[in-house]
Design a protein around this motif. Sequence first.
Motif, PDB file in Angstrom:
ATOM      1  N   LEU A 156       1.334  -0.998   0.091  1.00 38.50           N
ATOM      2  CA  LEU A 156      -0.100   0.534  -0.224  1.00 38.50           C
ATOM      3  C   LEU A 156       0.927   1.232  -0.015  1.00 38.50           C
ATOM      4  CD1 LEU A 156      -2.733   1.651   0.564  1.00 38.50           C
ATOM      5  CD2 LEU A 156      -2.177   0.935   2.914  1.00 38.50           C
ATOM      6  N   VAL A 157       0.691   2.103  -1.019  1.00 38.71           N
ATOM      7  CA  VAL A 157       1.715   3.453  -0.835  1.00 38.71           C
ATOM      8  C   VAL A 157       0.437   4.477  -0.767  1.00 38.71           C
ATOM      9  CG1 VAL A 157       2.847   4.075  -2.874  1.00 38.71           C
ATOM     10  CG2 VAL A 157       2.967   2.080  -2.766  1.00 38.71           C
ATOM     11  N   ASP A 158       1.231   5.173   0.271  1.00 37.14           N
ATOM     12  CA  ASP A 158      -0.144   6.082   1.298  1.00 37.14           C
ATOM     13  C   ASP A 158       0.973   6.894   1.962  1.00 37.14           C
ATOM     14  OD1 ASP A 158      -1.946   7.974   1.652  1.00 37.14           O
ATOM     15  OD2 ASP A 158      -3.197   5.976   1.482  1.00 37.14           O
ATOM     16  N   ASP A 159       0.869   8.465   1.648  1.00 37.52           N
ATOM     17  CA  ASP A 159       1.528   9.107   2.564  1.00 37.52           C
ATOM     18  C   ASP A 159       0.199   9.218   3.778  1.00 37.52           C
ATOM     19  OD1 ASP A 159       0.232  11.460   1.175  1.00 37.52           O
ATOM     20  OD2 ASP A 159       1.829  12.081   0.850  1.00 37.52           O
ATOM     21  N   HIS A 160      -0.733   8.826   3.656  1.00 40.40           N
ATOM     22  CA  HIS A 160      -1.815   9.938   5.490  1.00 40.40           C
ATOM     23  C   HIS A 160      -2.371   8.476   5.482  1.00 40.40           C
ATOM     24  CE1 HIS A 160      -3.731  13.400   3.405  1.00 40.40           C
ATOM     25  NE2 HIS A 160      -2.945  12.448   1.933  1.00 40.40           N
ATOM     26  N   LYS A 161      -1.423   8.419   6.700  1.00 39.15           N
ATOM     27  CA  LYS A 161      -1.420   7.830   8.019  1.00 39.15           C
ATOM     28  C   LYS A 161      -2.681   6.933   8.831  1.00 39.15           C
ATOM     29  CE  LYS A 161       0.555   6.005  11.894  1.00 39.15           C
ATOM     30  NZ  LYS A 161       1.302   6.954  13.667  1.00 39.15           N
ATOM     31  N   ARG A 162      -3.589   8.217   8.678  1.00 36.64           N
ATOM     32  CA  ARG A 162      -5.008   7.444   8.481  1.00 36.64           C
ATOM     33  C   ARG A 162      -5.555   6.675   7.692  1.00 36.64           C
ATOM     34  NH1 ARG A 162      -8.729  11.811  11.701  1.00 36.64           N
ATOM     35  NH2 ARG A 162      -6.974  11.515  13.066  1.00 36.64           N
ATOM     36  N   ASN A 163      -5.660   6.882   6.536  1.00 28.16           N
ATOM     37  CA  ASN A 163      -6.185   6.599   5.335  1.00 28.16           C
ATOM     38  C   ASN A 163      -5.700   5.117   5.495  1.00 28.16           C
ATOM     39  OD1 ASN A 163      -7.724   9.223   5.277  1.00 28.16           O
ATOM     40  ND2 ASN A 163      -6.403   9.451   3.278  1.00 28.16           N
ATOM     41  N   ALA A 164      -4.348   4.991   5.115  1.00 29.83           N
ATOM     42  CA  ALA A 164      -3.658   3.721   5.069  1.00 29.83           C
ATOM     43  C   ALA A 164      -3.667   3.073   6.002  1.00 29.83           C
ATOM     44  CB  ALA A 164      -1.810   4.193   4.410  1.00 29.83           C
ATOM     45  N   GLN A 176      -0.782  -9.764   4.062  1.00 29.06           N
ATOM     46  CA  GLN A 176      -0.310  -9.549   4.576  1.00 29.06           C
ATOM     47  C   GLN A 176       0.238  -8.262   3.875  1.00 29.06           C
ATOM     48  OE1 GLN A 176       4.211 -11.559   3.762  1.00 29.06           O
ATOM     49  NE2 GLN A 176       5.084  -9.620   4.955  1.00 29.06           N
ATOM     50  N   ILE A 177       0.004  -7.144   4.667  1.00 27.87           N
ATOM     51  CA  ILE A 177       0.111  -5.371   4.006  1.00 27.87           C
ATOM     52  C   ILE A 177       1.206  -4.959   4.647  1.00 27.87           C
ATOM     53  CG2 ILE A 177      -1.481  -3.480   4.550  1.00 27.87           C
ATOM     54  CD1 ILE A 177      -3.123  -6.034   3.092  1.00 27.87           C
ATOM     55  N   VAL A 178       1.816  -4.167   3.634  1.00 28.74           N
ATOM     56  CA  VAL A 178       3.410  -3.818   4.034  1.00 28.74           C
ATOM     57  C   VAL A 178       2.666  -2.492   3.499  1.00 28.74           C
ATOM     58  CG1 VAL A 178       5.315  -3.139   3.011  1.00 28.74           C
ATOM     59  CG2 VAL A 178       4.892  -5.145   3.415  1.00 28.74           C
ATOM     60  N   ILE A 179       3.224  -1.323   3.929  1.00 32.02           N
ATOM     61  CA  ILE A 179       2.742   0.158   4.454  1.00 32.02           C
ATOM     62  C   ILE A 179       3.180   0.538   3.560  1.00 32.02           C
ATOM     63  CG2 ILE A 179       1.694   2.371   5.151  1.00 32.02           C
ATOM     64  CD1 ILE A 179      -0.089   0.586   7.156  1.00 32.02           C
ATOM     65  N   ASP A 195       2.048  -9.820  -4.193  1.00 29.50           N
ATOM     66  CA  ASP A 195       1.203  -9.916  -4.862  1.00 29.50           C
ATOM     67  C   ASP A 195       0.295  -8.573  -5.406  1.00 29.50           C
ATOM     68  OD1 ASP A 195       1.545 -12.900  -4.740  1.00 29.50           O
ATOM     69  OD2 ASP A 195       1.082 -12.389  -2.462  1.00 29.50           O
ATOM     70  N   ALA A 196      -0.245  -7.350  -5.137  1.00 30.64           N
ATOM     71  CA  ALA A 196      -0.544  -6.986  -5.312  1.00 30.64           C
ATOM     72  C   ALA A 196      -0.293  -5.271  -4.914  1.00 30.64           C
ATOM     73  CB  ALA A 196      -1.563  -6.489  -5.693  1.00 30.64           C
ATOM     74  N   VAL A 197      -0.240  -4.215  -5.877  1.00 29.55           N
ATOM     75  CA  VAL A 197       0.217  -2.666  -5.181  1.00 29.55           C
ATOM     76  C   VAL A 197      -1.125  -2.059  -5.019  1.00 29.55           C
ATOM     77  CG1 VAL A 197       1.674  -0.357  -5.339  1.00 29.55           C
ATOM     78  CG2 VAL A 197       2.230  -2.887  -6.480  1.00 29.55           C
ATOM     79  N   ILE A 198      -1.682  -1.081  -4.063  1.00 32.67           N
ATOM     80  CA  ILE A 198      -2.911  -0.409  -4.064  1.00 32.67           C
ATOM     81  C   ILE A 198      -1.858   1.345  -3.861  1.00 32.67           C
ATOM     82  CG2 ILE A 198      -4.671   0.957  -1.975  1.00 32.67           C
ATOM     83  CD1 ILE A 198      -4.380  -2.553  -1.295  1.00 32.67           C
ATOM     84  N   VAL A 199      -2.245   2.431  -4.609  1.00 29.59           N
ATOM     85  CA  VAL A 199      -1.723   2.854  -4.261  1.00 29.59           C
ATOM     86  C   VAL A 199      -2.566   4.694  -4.479  1.00 29.59           C
ATOM     87  CG1 VAL A 199       0.272   4.731  -6.157  1.00 29.59           C
ATOM     88  CG2 VAL A 199       0.005   2.488  -6.683  1.00 29.59           C
ATOM     89  N   SER A 200      -2.591   5.406  -3.816  1.00 24.67           N
ATOM     90  CA  SER A 200      -3.471   6.457  -3.876  1.00 24.67           C
ATOM     91  C   SER A 200      -2.534   7.570  -4.459  1.00 24.67           C
ATOM     92  CB  SER A 200      -3.140   6.866  -2.465  1.00 24.67           C
ATOM     93  OG  SER A 200      -3.637   8.204  -1.783  1.00 24.67           O
ATOM     94  N   LEU A 201      -3.790   8.214  -5.184  1.00 26.73           N
ATOM     95  CA  LEU A 201      -4.256   9.492  -6.348  1.00 26.73           C
ATOM     96  C   LEU A 201      -4.236  11.188  -5.351  1.00 26.73           C
ATOM     97  CD1 LEU A 201      -6.105   7.900  -9.252  1.00 26.73           C
ATOM     98  CD2 LEU A 201      -3.741   7.972  -8.935  1.00 26.73           C
ATOM     99  N   VAL A 202      -4.328  10.349  -3.966  1.00 23.72           N
ATOM    100  CA  VAL A 202      -4.412  11.672  -3.522  1.00 23.72           C
ATOM    101  C   VAL A 202      -2.934  11.908  -2.446  1.00 23.72           C
ATOM    102  CG1 VAL A 202      -7.196  11.519  -3.721  1.00 23.72           C
ATOM    103  CG2 VAL A 202      -5.666  10.487  -1.215  1.00 23.72           C
ATOM    104  N   ALA A 203      -2.429  11.306  -2.532  1.00 24.86           N
ATOM    105  CA  ALA A 203      -1.310  11.548  -2.099  1.00 24.86           C
ATOM    106  C   ALA A 203      -0.743  13.078  -1.803  1.00 24.86           C
ATOM    107  CB  ALA A 203       0.022  10.596  -2.078  1.00 24.86           C
TER     108      ALA A 203
END
Length: 453
Positions: A156-164, A176-179, A195-203
């Motif tokens: 999970l690629v996100d710089d908002h801790k609460r959102n992540a 298993q989640i890696v932030i 196995d998958a990547v989640i990317v935030s567009l609102v970072a």
Amino acid sequence: MSARILVVDDLAPNIHLLQVKLQAEYYDVLTARSGYEALEVAQSERLDLILMDAMMPGMNGFEACRRIKNNPDTWHVPIVMVTALEETKDRIRGLEAGADDFITKPIDDFNMMARVRSLLRLKMVTDQLLSHTGHTLSNSRSLLETIEKQRGRILLVDDHKRNAEKISTPLREKHQIVIESDPVKALRLAKTGVDAVIVSLVADSFDGLRVCASLKFNEESRDVPILVIGDPEDETRFVRAYDIGINDTIMRPIEVQELNARVQTLLRRKFYADSLRENFNENLEMVVADPLTGLGNRRYFDRAVEPLFDALETRDTAFSVMVFDIDHFKRVNDILGHDMGDQILKETAARLVTNMRAVDVVARYGGEEFMIAMPETKLGEALVAADRVRALIAGTPIFVDGEALQVTTSVGVAEAEPGESLRDVFKRADDALYKAKQSGRNKALPAAVRQAA
């Protein structure tokens, strides 16, 4: 992406609206006005996806979905529930019925097409996996369920801790989640096996689209599925993300059930593709199991034609089988020796495989006998191809140790008919081969049509 989609709704205007939108994307669209009619169409037609209205009189969409998913002939078809109900319990009810995803009325075109494309890609990989592993629909469900039980590693690629944390918490129950908030470190992690990547567009600290582009640029992470998260007003960026090559999107505020459904679809596709690749590698030796000619062996051929029989029964897709036999081969072995015979077998195999189509299945079935299956080919077309290759073999000498040898083959050709097994088709082709031998050899003859029982 060409595909056949069934739209199920009891209201004609709704059906017409979806039909127009899907046909504009060049999909083949079938329709049903009730849950009962949907069951009939799903049973009788080859489908790649079903868009099912949840609330219909008689049998509602939930029950129709449950029955389709419990049917051994239709369980593999992805189903998207279309509903005006926004309560969480109704979404859970749809997922419990077996639905793969859901969209809410009024339907957003972008959201619907994203769901459609994502699930069609999953269906395509599922079909490939079953075809290459030799599994049929009736015996493959346990195989896929075993694959799906794997624990995924998700970045999970996100710089908002609460959102992540909000995104990762429900996913941690199964995976298993890696932030990671640093895009450089995230790209490095993606290369180590996720196995998958989640990317935030609102970072705030990085451009999510640039992260996606970098993931797709790097060879080590190119095949990892990507889900991007953004706001409803980010549609232009969502479109750009698809252009880059991402696999799916989800809009905020995020529903837990929707998030789980999207992630599960991505992981299923990834796990199926991995299993397909592993199966291919494991079976490579079996595929080239004849050490003399380099062709597939009898076991390979028998498994390779199973999908052709499935297509014949479910979609009436014709295919034909040829049996090639080298004339007077025993005499060659007796007079010239087995080493010379082996050279003739290798050269004959090379001529067969180089003069057939890439989609044709060519195998050494045993001794001096070769089998060829031609997908989507009727008897007349196969006979022309067989005679062309027969004439080529006969018209060009085979040189062994500087000596020119005239080699001919006899061929029997049969088109598979509904209800037949490979043994049945082979017997008819072999009977035609016998007649070719009896009538002077160096001929290609068609098999007789199967007698009705």
